[in-house]
Design a protein around this motif. Structure first.
Motif, PDB file in Angstrom:
ATOM      1  N   HIS A   1      46.059  43.884  40.284  1.00 17.49           N
ATOM      2  CA  HIS A   1      45.232  44.250  39.172  1.00 17.49           C
ATOM      3  C   HIS A   1      45.578  44.697  38.194  1.00 17.49           C
ATOM      4  O   HIS A   1      45.756  46.123  39.240  1.00 17.49           O
ATOM      5  CB  HIS A   1      43.917  43.709  40.129  1.00 17.49           C
ATOM      6  CG  HIS A   1      43.012  43.227  38.893  1.00 17.49           C
ATOM      7  ND1 HIS A   1      42.429  43.588  37.443  1.00 17.49           N
ATOM      8  CD2 HIS A   1      43.107  41.943  38.740  1.00 17.49           C
ATOM      9  CE1 HIS A   1      41.792  42.772  37.413  1.00 17.49           C
ATOM     10  NE2 HIS A   1      41.590  41.814  37.847  1.00 17.49           N
TER      11      HIS A   1
ATOM     12  N   ARG B   1      36.052  30.019  32.662  1.00 12.77           N
ATOM     13  CA  ARG B   1      35.998  31.424  31.956  1.00 12.77           C
ATOM     14  C   ARG B   1      35.672  31.251  30.582  1.00 12.77           C
ATOM     15  O   ARG B   1      35.456  31.869  30.288  1.00 12.77           O
ATOM     16  CB  ARG B   1      37.934  31.692  32.256  1.00 12.77           C
ATOM     17  CG  ARG B   1      37.391  32.799  31.519  1.00 12.77           C
ATOM     18  CD  ARG B   1      37.449  33.821  31.478  1.00 12.77           C
ATOM     19  NE  ARG B   1      37.293  34.633  32.600  1.00 12.77           N
ATOM     20  CZ  ARG B   1      37.894  35.307  33.395  1.00 12.77           C
ATOM     21  NH1 ARG B   1      39.096  36.050  32.802  1.00 12.77           N
ATOM     22  NH2 ARG B   1      38.233  35.587  34.677  1.00 12.77           N
TER      23      ARG B   1
ATOM     24  N   ASN C   1      40.953  41.243  30.063  1.00 13.86           N
ATOM     25  CA  ASN C   1      41.730  39.973  30.164  1.00 13.86           C
ATOM     26  C   ASN C   1      42.489  39.148  29.582  1.00 13.86           C
ATOM     27  O   ASN C   1      41.844  38.826  28.613  1.00 13.86           O
ATOM     28  CB  ASN C   1      41.154  39.232  31.713  1.00 13.86           C
ATOM     29  CG  ASN C   1      40.000  38.179  31.125  1.00 13.86           C
ATOM     30  OD1 ASN C   1      40.530  37.868  30.255  1.00 13.86           O
ATOM     31  ND2 ASN C   1      39.113  38.940  31.365  1.00 13.86           N
TER      32      ASN C   1
ATOM     33  N   PHE D   1      39.538  26.870  36.859  1.00 16.05           N
ATOM     34  CA  PHE D   1      39.407  28.350  36.327  1.00 16.05           C
ATOM     35  C   PHE D   1      38.768  28.165  35.016  1.00 16.05           C
ATOM     36  O   PHE D   1      38.424  28.780  34.512  1.00 16.05           O
ATOM     37  CB  PHE D   1      40.715  29.325  36.515  1.00 16.05           C
ATOM     38  CG  PHE D   1      39.957  30.289  36.553  1.00 16.05           C
ATOM     39  CD1 PHE D   1      39.359  30.561  36.136  1.00 16.05           C
ATOM     40  CD2 PHE D   1      41.321  31.087  36.796  1.00 16.05           C
ATOM     41  CE1 PHE D   1      39.399  32.677  35.829  1.00 16.05           C
ATOM     42  CE2 PHE D   1      41.376  32.880  36.845  1.00 16.05           C
ATOM     43  CZ  PHE D   1      40.561  33.270  36.663  1.00 16.05           C
TER      44      PHE D   1
ATOM     45  N   ARG E   1      35.305  39.049  44.221  1.00 17.55           N
ATOM     46  CA  ARG E   1      34.852  37.825  44.318  1.00 17.55           C
ATOM     47  C   ARG E   1      36.246  37.162  45.362  1.00 17.55           C
ATOM     48  O   ARG E   1      35.581  35.779  45.460  1.00 17.55           O
ATOM     49  CB  ARG E   1      35.519  37.800  42.300  1.00 17.55           C
ATOM     50  CG  ARG E   1      34.861  38.124  41.536  1.00 17.55           C
ATOM     51  CD  ARG E   1      35.577  37.775  40.170  1.00 17.55           C
ATOM     52  NE  ARG E   1      36.791  38.343  39.931  1.00 17.55           N
ATOM     53  CZ  ARG E   1      38.514  38.189  39.222  1.00 17.55           C
ATOM     54  NH1 ARG E   1      37.603  37.221  38.352  1.00 17.55           N
ATOM     55  NH2 ARG E   1      39.368  38.829  39.498  1.00 17.55           N
TER      56      ARG E   1
ATOM     57  N   HIS F   1      48.438  35.129  35.079  1.00 15.22           N
ATOM     58  CA  HIS F   1      46.673  35.442  35.082  1.00 15.22           C
ATOM     59  C   HIS F   1      46.423  34.949  35.388  1.00 15.22           C
ATOM     60  O   HIS F   1      46.638  34.247  37.038  1.00 15.22           O
ATOM     61  CB  HIS F   1      46.435  36.260  33.084  1.00 15.22           C
ATOM     62  CG  HIS F   1      45.157  35.079  33.151  1.00 15.22           C
ATOM     63  ND1 HIS F   1      44.342  36.549  33.535  1.00 15.22           N
ATOM     64  CD2 HIS F   1      44.736  35.167  31.871  1.00 15.22           C
ATOM     65  CE1 HIS F   1      43.283  36.148  32.987  1.00 15.22           C
ATOM     66  NE2 HIS F   1      43.211  36.145  31.834  1.00 15.22           N
TER      67      HIS F   1
ATOM     68  N   HIS G   1      35.468  38.735  33.371  1.00 17.69           N
ATOM     69  CA  HIS G   1      36.176  39.699  33.922  1.00 17.69           C
ATOM     70  C   HIS G   1      36.403  40.404  32.934  1.00 17.69           C
ATOM     71  O   HIS G   1      37.317  41.657  32.803  1.00 17.69           O
ATOM     72  CB  HIS G   1      37.341  39.905  34.366  1.00 17.69           C
ATOM     73  CG  HIS G   1      37.220  40.705  35.590  1.00 17.69           C
ATOM     74  ND1 HIS G   1      38.377  41.044  36.068  1.00 17.69           N
ATOM     75  CD2 HIS G   1      36.387  39.857  36.957  1.00 17.69           C
ATOM     76  CE1 HIS G   1      37.818  41.335  37.415  1.00 17.69           C
ATOM     77  NE2 HIS G   1      36.803  41.006  37.746  1.00 17.69           N
TER      78      HIS G   1
ATOM     79  N   LEU H   1      33.950  45.774  34.214  1.00 17.50           N
ATOM     80  CA  LEU H   1      33.871  46.011  35.976  1.00 17.50           C
ATOM     81  C   LEU H   1      34.641  47.191  35.275  1.00 17.50           C
ATOM     82  O   LEU H   1      35.166  48.085  34.850  1.00 17.50           O
ATOM     83  CB  LEU H   1      36.335  45.021  34.842  1.00 17.50           C
ATOM     84  CG  LEU H   1      36.627  45.330  36.044  1.00 17.50           C
ATOM     85  CD1 LEU H   1      36.141  44.877  37.562  1.00 17.50           C
ATOM     86  CD2 LEU H   1      38.116  44.699  36.048  1.00 17.50           C
TER      87      LEU H   1
HETATM   88  O1  LIG Z   1      40.787  41.336  33.943  1.00 19.39           O
HETATM   89  C1  LIG Z   1      42.207  41.021  34.852  1.00 19.39           C
HETATM   90  O2  LIG Z   1      42.768  41.216  34.160  1.00 19.39           O
HETATM   91  C2  LIG Z   1      42.349  40.180  35.000  1.00 19.39           C
HETATM   92  C3  LIG Z   1      41.061  39.696  35.918  1.00 19.39           C
HETATM   93  O3  LIG Z   1      40.968  39.358  37.206  1.00 19.39           O
HETATM   94  C4  LIG Z   1      40.225  37.984  35.356  1.00 19.39           C
HETATM   95  O4  LIG Z   1      40.160  37.466  33.940  1.00 19.39           O
HETATM   96  O5  LIG Z   1      39.442  37.336  35.841  1.00 19.39           O
END
Ligand SMILES: O=C([O-])CC(=O)C(=O)O
Ligand SMILES: CC(=O)SCCNC(=O)CCNC(=O)[C@H](O)C(C)(C)COP(=O)(O)OP(=O)(O)OC[C@H]1O[C@@H](n2cnc3c(N)ncnc32)[C@H](O)[C@@H]1OP(=O)(O)O
Length: 472
Positions: free
Chosen positions: A353, A437, A275, A433, A362, A307, A271, A72
């Motif tokens: 963020h 994830r 996270n 989500f 996104r 989150h 991400h 990121l």
């Molecule tokens: O990166 C982060 O802390 C939160 C975030 O946007 C994700 O997990 O998608």
């Protein structure tokens, strides 16, 4: 059943390997060698300084995790093995029936995350088929358990429980318990669990949703000929074929909904490592808890309102604000609403963020989905409010002066688009989500075991140690 990859590997080069496990196996020797060489020769190289500030503010800016598949950048957003969202949209294969017009398949993204390579159409198709075959059945004890849960239990709690219950199916846990595998073999069984876990997510999601809206009666059926996102949509009752089509969607709108799921699930996969959901999965997995337990823990982190649950909170926020203002075009009233929230010391969901310092790409991708369909969205006041807010809220947050990033994050757009098509159970939204994830953190879990990443165990500091360091 465990698939044998070695035969395929000996016959094909990486380019023509159609089986994901074979492609991973092919990449292993080089990556293991590289990591070992770096560990041996460069372990003393400094990454950065950890400050007292970082210890006291959730380890912000502390670069101390190894993460393979995504990185990121605070200004540019997420990259998947170096590829931006736009690159992925250009390069990753979509569903064959969309003839290049639809979104890329999350299965294609999974291949990229696991191997670092863009899959061919054939590789993507094979993985899609493999996942569909693996996901056709939900273990009966998990199905029964889900049926027994209170209807008003939060859907994310149901998801975490369902996943944890599948630990009973873990091939890795069984092999470990038998003492029949050594460290170098772990990854193969972790991989099997990971694929089986990702594969059953449509079924678990459908079961949770049908329990919320249809007394537990299925809204659709799982079609092994179709892709993962299509099956999620069917089991939510949102396809013309294979479901009861709860909202009588036309073929075109149903196809758009399926592509919304593909887009959403394709870009929410990961991400980078820090996270909460990814880090938790990685941390729990580092104790050699199997992928079901690890990702169930990740889901519990995703269920927090700062989150992933922000996706749900945003929809609730938009619904309430739309009721409160005379018109979503009334900038003054929208601003006043935001100030009311801020002055009561609450957060504006979908904004801010921990790492990003620019609007989330996104979010832009979700917005582009609406902009490509102006007729579809033009009369939805909540969608218009979401768009207007993305201009108004940053100004208000900047004036408020606390938030380091006043711009929209991904959660500010996503849920309201599902809501638009009829997914009006607001507490359910983050479950989708949770489907997405799984792909990033669990790909990392496979590589953690390939590379022998050890148990995670940072050192903590008490106040007197901090005071000593500060010479107070
Ligand atoms: O990166 C982060 O802390 C939160 C975030 O946007 C994700 O997990 O998608
Ligand atoms: C998929 C995802 O997880 S994306 C994130 C989803 N979460 C949300 O949208 C919830 C709203 N946003 C937030 O709460 C935060 O911006 C977070 C949790 C995402 C990041 O938190 P941090 O890294 O601590 O943000 P930051 O350093 O900017 O915080 C500084 C201050 O601004 C506040 N702040 C940050 N974002 C917001 C916001 N959206 N609204 C109001 N205040 C905010 C923080 O609460 C903090 O206040 P404090 O000093 O009183 O504790």
């Amino acid at each position: 059943m465990l698939r044998h990859f070695t035969q395929t590997r000996s016959i094909h080069s990486t380019r023509t390997l159609f089986n994901l496990k074979a492609a991973i196996a092919d990449a292993i020797p080089k990556r293991r060698e590289e990591l070992l060489r770096i560990k041996k020769n460069f372990s003393d190289v400094k990454v950065g300084d950890i400050t007292v500030g970082s210890v006291l503010t959730g380890m912000r800016g502390n670069q101390s995790m190894y993460w393979e598949s995504t990185t990121l950048d605070p200004n540019e957003g997420i990259r998947f093995h170096g590829r931006t969202i736009a690159d992925c949209q250009k390069m990753l294969p979509g569903a064959p029936e969309d003839n290049g017009d639809g979104e890329f398949l999350p299965e294609s993204m999974l291949w990229l995350l696991m191997t670092g390579e863009i899959p061919t159409e054939e590789q993507s198709r094979q993985l899609t088929q493999e996942l569909a075959e693996r996901g056709a059945k939900l273990p009966s004890h998990t199905e029964k358990l889900l049926t027994s849960l209170p209807r008003d239990m939060h859907p994310m709690t149901q998801l975490a429980i369902a996943l944890a219950s599948m630990n009973k199916e873990s091939i890795f846990a069984k092999k470990y318990e038998e003492g029949s595998i050594g460290k170098k073999d772990y990854w193969e069984y972790i991989y099997e669990d990971v694929l089986n876990l990702i594969a059953v997510l449509p079924r678990i999601t459908g079961k949770i949703y049908s329990s919320l809206v249809n007394d537990g009666e299925p809204l659709g059926h799982f079609n092994v000929e179709k892709d993962w996102s299509y099956n999620i949509a069917s089991l939510l009752g949102m396809t013309v074929r294979d479901s009861v089509n709860v909202h009588s969607l036309t073929k075109e709108r149903s196809n758009d909904f399926v592509n919304l799921i593909r887009l959403y699930c394709g870009i929410h996969v990961d991400h980078e490592g820090g996270n909460v959901s990814a880090h938790t999965t990685h941390l729990v997995g580092s104790a050699l808890s199997d992928p079901y337990l690890s990702y169930s823990s990740g889901i519990m982190g995703l269920a927090g309102p700062l989150h992933g649950l922000a996706a749900q909170e945003v929809v609730r926020f938009l619904v309430e604000m739309e009721n409160d203002v005379d018109s979503v075009e009334n900038v003054k009233q929208v601003e006043d609403y935001l100030w009311k929230v801020l002055n009561s010391n609450r957060v504006i969901p979908g904004y801010g963020h921990a790492v990003l310092r620019k609007p989330d790409p996104r979010f832009d991708a979700m917005l582009n989905f609406t902009e490509a369909r102006p007729q579809e969205f033009k009369s939805n006041a909540k969608v218009q409010l979401m768009k207007n807010l993305s201009k108004i809220a940053p100004r208000v947050l900047q004036k408020h002066g606390k938030t380091k990033n006043p711009y929209p994050n991904v959660d500010s757009a996503s849920g309201i688009l599902f809501h638009h098509y009829g997914i009006d159970q607001l507490l359910f939204i983050t479950v989708i989500f949770g489907c997405s994830r799984a792909m990033g953190p669990l790909s990392q879990l496979v590589w953690d075991r390939i590379l022998g990443i050890p148990i995670e165990r940072p050192k903590s500091l008490d106040l007197s140690s901090i005071k000593k360091l500060c010479k107070i």
